[in-house]
Design a protein around this motif. Structure first.
Motif, PDB file in Angstrom:
ATOM      1  N   ASP A 176      -4.299  -1.930   1.785  1.00 31.78           N
ATOM      2  CA  ASP A 176      -4.870  -1.133   0.701  1.00 31.78           C
ATOM      3  C   ASP A 176      -5.877  -2.029  -0.012  1.00 31.78           C
ATOM      4  OD1 ASP A 176      -5.455   0.071  -1.764  1.00 31.78           O
ATOM      5  OD2 ASP A 176      -3.455   0.941  -1.943  1.00 31.78           O
ATOM      6  N   LYS A 177      -7.159  -1.815   0.285  1.00 32.56           N
ATOM      7  CA  LYS A 177      -8.216  -2.675  -0.249  1.00 32.56           C
ATOM      8  C   LYS A 177      -8.300  -2.583  -1.771  1.00 32.56           C
ATOM      9  CE  LYS A 177     -13.100  -3.740   0.310  1.00 32.56           C
ATOM     10  NZ  LYS A 177     -14.333  -3.423   1.038  1.00 32.56           N
ATOM     11  N   GLU A 178      -8.163  -1.381  -2.304  1.00 36.02           N
ATOM     12  CA  GLU A 178      -8.274  -1.198  -3.756  1.00 36.02           C
ATOM     13  C   GLU A 178      -7.184  -1.956  -4.508  1.00 36.02           C
ATOM     14  OE1 GLU A 178      -7.946   2.470  -6.864  1.00 36.02           O
ATOM     15  OE2 GLU A 178      -9.131   2.795  -5.054  1.00 36.02           O
ATOM     16  N   ALA A 179      -5.973  -1.934  -3.981  1.00 33.65           N
ATOM     17  CA  ALA A 179      -4.847  -2.611  -4.632  1.00 33.65           C
ATOM     18  C   ALA A 179      -4.670  -4.050  -4.136  1.00 33.65           C
ATOM     19  CB  ALA A 179      -3.557  -1.828  -4.401  1.00 33.65           C
ATOM     20  N   ASP A 180      -5.378  -4.425  -3.061  1.00 34.77           N
ATOM     21  CA  ASP A 180      -5.243  -5.734  -2.421  1.00 34.77           C
ATOM     22  C   ASP A 180      -3.793  -6.004  -2.020  1.00 34.77           C
ATOM     23  OD1 ASP A 180      -5.950  -8.160  -1.316  1.00 34.77           O
ATOM     24  OD2 ASP A 180      -6.019  -9.231  -3.232  1.00 34.77           O
TER      25      ASP A 180
END
Length: 72
Positions: free
Chosen positions: A18-22
């Motif tokens: 999940d790129k947004e949440a890293d």
């Protein structure tokens, strides 16, 4: 709390980032509901309470740690 966790019997491993949440999610077998154990340093272990088998691993701040050379 005394846990005797077992390695998963499955040989399949899936992952999702999940790129947004890293956050990197690793699942052994099909992802399923599990108990989450916070092991510290942004490392979460998911296991089945019934058979004590590890179902997955969640790594928080994954890319940030890679970018910083895992120095945290």
């Amino acid at each position: 709390m005394n846990l005797d966790l077992k390695l998963p019997k499955t040989q399949s491993l899936s992952f999702n980032y999940d790129k947004e949440a890293d956050v990197l999610y690793l699942s052994f077998g099909e992802p399923k509901a599990a108990i989450t154990l916070d092991c510290g340093n942004d490392f979460l272990l998911r296991y089945d309470e019934t058979d004590q088998e590890i179902k997955g691993i969640t790594l928080l701040n994954f890319f940030q740690k890679i970018k910083n050379g895992l120095s945290e």
